[in-house]
Design a protein around this motif. Structure first.
Motif, mmCIF file in Angstrom:
data_model
loop_
_atom_site.group_PDB
_atom_site.id
_atom_site.type_symbol
_atom_site.label_atom_id
_atom_site.label_comp_id
_atom_site.label_asym_id
_atom_site.label_seq_id
_atom_site.Cartn_x
_atom_site.Cartn_y
_atom_site.Cartn_z
ATOM 1 N N MET A 92 0.839 -1.165 0.000
ATOM 2 C CA MET A 92 0.000 0.000 0.000
ATOM 3 C C MET A 92 0.893 1.239 0.000
ATOM 4 O O MET A 92 1.890 1.296 0.701
ATOM 5 N N ARG A 93 0.514 2.199 -0.797
ATOM 6 C CA ARG A 93 1.253 3.453 -0.861
ATOM 7 C C ARG A 93 0.288 4.606 -0.606
ATOM 8 O O ARG A 93 -0.835 4.605 -1.097
ATOM 9 N N ARG A 94 0.745 5.572 0.172
ATOM 10 C CA ARG A 94 -0.071 6.744 0.488
ATOM 11 C C ARG A 94 0.754 7.987 0.151
ATOM 12 O O ARG A 94 1.828 8.196 0.713
ATOM 13 N N THR A 95 0.228 8.808 -0.737
ATOM 14 C CA THR A 95 0.904 10.017 -1.172
ATOM 15 C C THR A 95 -0.035 11.193 -0.939
ATOM 16 O O THR A 95 -1.230 11.087 -1.210
ATOM 17 N N GLY A 96 0.491 12.289 -0.446
ATOM 18 C CA GLY A 96 -0.383 13.412 -0.169
ATOM 19 C C GLY A 96 0.297 14.754 -0.295
ATOM 20 O O GLY A 96 1.522 14.864 -0.287
ATOM 21 N N LEU A 97 -0.532 15.757 -0.417
ATOM 22 C CA LEU A 97 -0.083 17.138 -0.458
ATOM 23 C C LEU A 97 -1.037 17.929 0.423
ATOM 24 O O LEU A 97 -2.258 17.821 0.269
ATOM 25 N N SER A 98 -0.485 18.704 1.369
ATOM 26 C CA SER A 98 -1.361 19.462 2.255
ATOM 27 C C SER A 98 -0.744 20.818 2.577
ATOM 28 O O SER A 98 0.459 21.023 2.412
ATOM 29 N N GLY A 99 -1.595 21.707 3.030
ATOM 30 C CA GLY A 99 -1.160 23.022 3.464
ATOM 31 C C GLY A 99 -1.680 23.274 4.867
ATOM 32 O O GLY A 99 -2.703 22.719 5.274
ATOM 33 N N THR A 100 -0.969 24.084 5.613
ATOM 34 C CA THR A 100 -1.369 24.376 6.986
ATOM 35 C C THR A 100 -1.418 25.879 7.216
ATOM 36 O O THR A 100 -0.729 26.659 6.541
ATOM 37 N N TYR A 101 -2.249 26.279 8.178
ATOM 38 C CA TYR A 101 -2.350 27.681 8.570
ATOM 39 C C TYR A 101 -2.639 27.734 10.060
ATOM 40 O O TYR A 101 -3.433 26.938 10.566
ATOM 41 N N ALA A 102 -2.010 28.652 10.762
ATOM 42 C CA ALA A 102 -2.257 28.836 12.192
ATOM 43 C C ALA A 102 -2.424 30.324 12.485
ATOM 44 O O ALA A 102 -1.770 31.169 11.865
ATOM 45 N N TYR A 103 -3.313 30.625 13.426
ATOM 46 C CA TYR A 103 -3.551 31.999 13.845
ATOM 47 C C TYR A 103 -3.383 32.074 15.354
ATOM 48 O O TYR A 103 -3.941 31.254 16.080
ATOM 49 N N HIS A 104 -2.618 33.047 15.824
ATOM 50 C CA HIS A 104 -2.334 33.217 17.247
ATOM 51 C C HIS A 104 -2.957 34.531 17.710
ATOM 52 O O HIS A 104 -2.693 35.585 17.133
ATOM 53 N N LEU A 105 -3.782 34.463 18.749
ATOM 54 C CA LEU A 105 -4.508 35.626 19.224
ATOM 55 C C LEU A 105 -4.269 35.828 20.718
ATOM 56 O O LEU A 105 -4.574 34.938 21.520
ATOM 57 N N PRO A 106 -3.733 36.969 21.132
ATOM 58 C CA PRO A 106 -3.615 37.241 22.567
ATOM 59 C C PRO A 106 -4.979 37.640 23.134
ATOM 60 O O PRO A 106 -5.605 38.573 22.655
ATOM 61 N N VAL A 107 -5.467 36.872 24.118
ATOM 62 C CA VAL A 107 -6.757 37.137 24.738
ATOM 63 C C VAL A 107 -6.591 38.157 25.863
ATOM 64 O O VAL A 107 -7.383 39.087 26.001
ATOM 65 N N THR A 108 -5.576 37.957 26.687
ATOM 66 C CA THR A 108 -5.199 38.915 27.721
ATOM 67 C C THR A 108 -3.697 39.115 27.610
ATOM 68 O O THR A 108 -3.057 38.577 26.700
ATOM 69 N N ARG A 109 -3.115 39.837 28.562
ATOM 70 C CA ARG A 109 -1.661 40.041 28.519
ATOM 71 C C ARG A 109 -0.889 38.752 28.764
ATOM 72 O O ARG A 109 0.267 38.632 28.382
#
Length: 106
Positions: free
Chosen positions: A1-18
């Motif tokens: 079995m062979r598994r090939t893939g292509l993916s993209g990632t995104y992350a967002y960082h938000l300060p809620v308090t100090r």
């Protein structure tokens, strides 16, 4: 079995308090699974893959995550492979969702 893939990632960082932050992330991609049944050994002679040659399946994949953290603690939740569908053929359906949760304190 062979598994090939292509993916993209995104992350967002938000300060809620100090001192407390929230991070959210997403990964989306296309995965191709290939099975060559001529390279497999079957114990059941009625196995449907016998004589089937090569079987290919394309799926869209989506994973999500959320992390809340500060200097003294962190808590996270992730859903891996939550959305999969056969590309260009089947309607949307939730097939697998592996949820993980972790917490760390100091």
């Amino acid at each position: 079995m062979r598994r090939t893939g292509l993916s993209g990632t995104y992350a967002y960082h938000l300060p809620v308090t100090r001192t407390i932050n929230v991070s959210a992330g997403v990964a989306a991609g296309l995965v191709r699974n290939t099975i060559n049944s001529s390279e497999l050994e079957f114990t059941n002679p009625a196995e449907p893959l016998i004589g089937g040659g090569q079987v290919n399946q394309n799926v869209l994949d989506l994973s999500l995550g959320l992390w809340v953290y500060s200097r003294n603690f962190s808590v996270g939740l992730a859903g891996l492979s939550c959305w999969r569908m056969r590309a260009l053929s089947a309607p949307l359906r939730i097939t697998m969702c592996h949820l993980t949760c972790s917490a760390i304190t100091s």
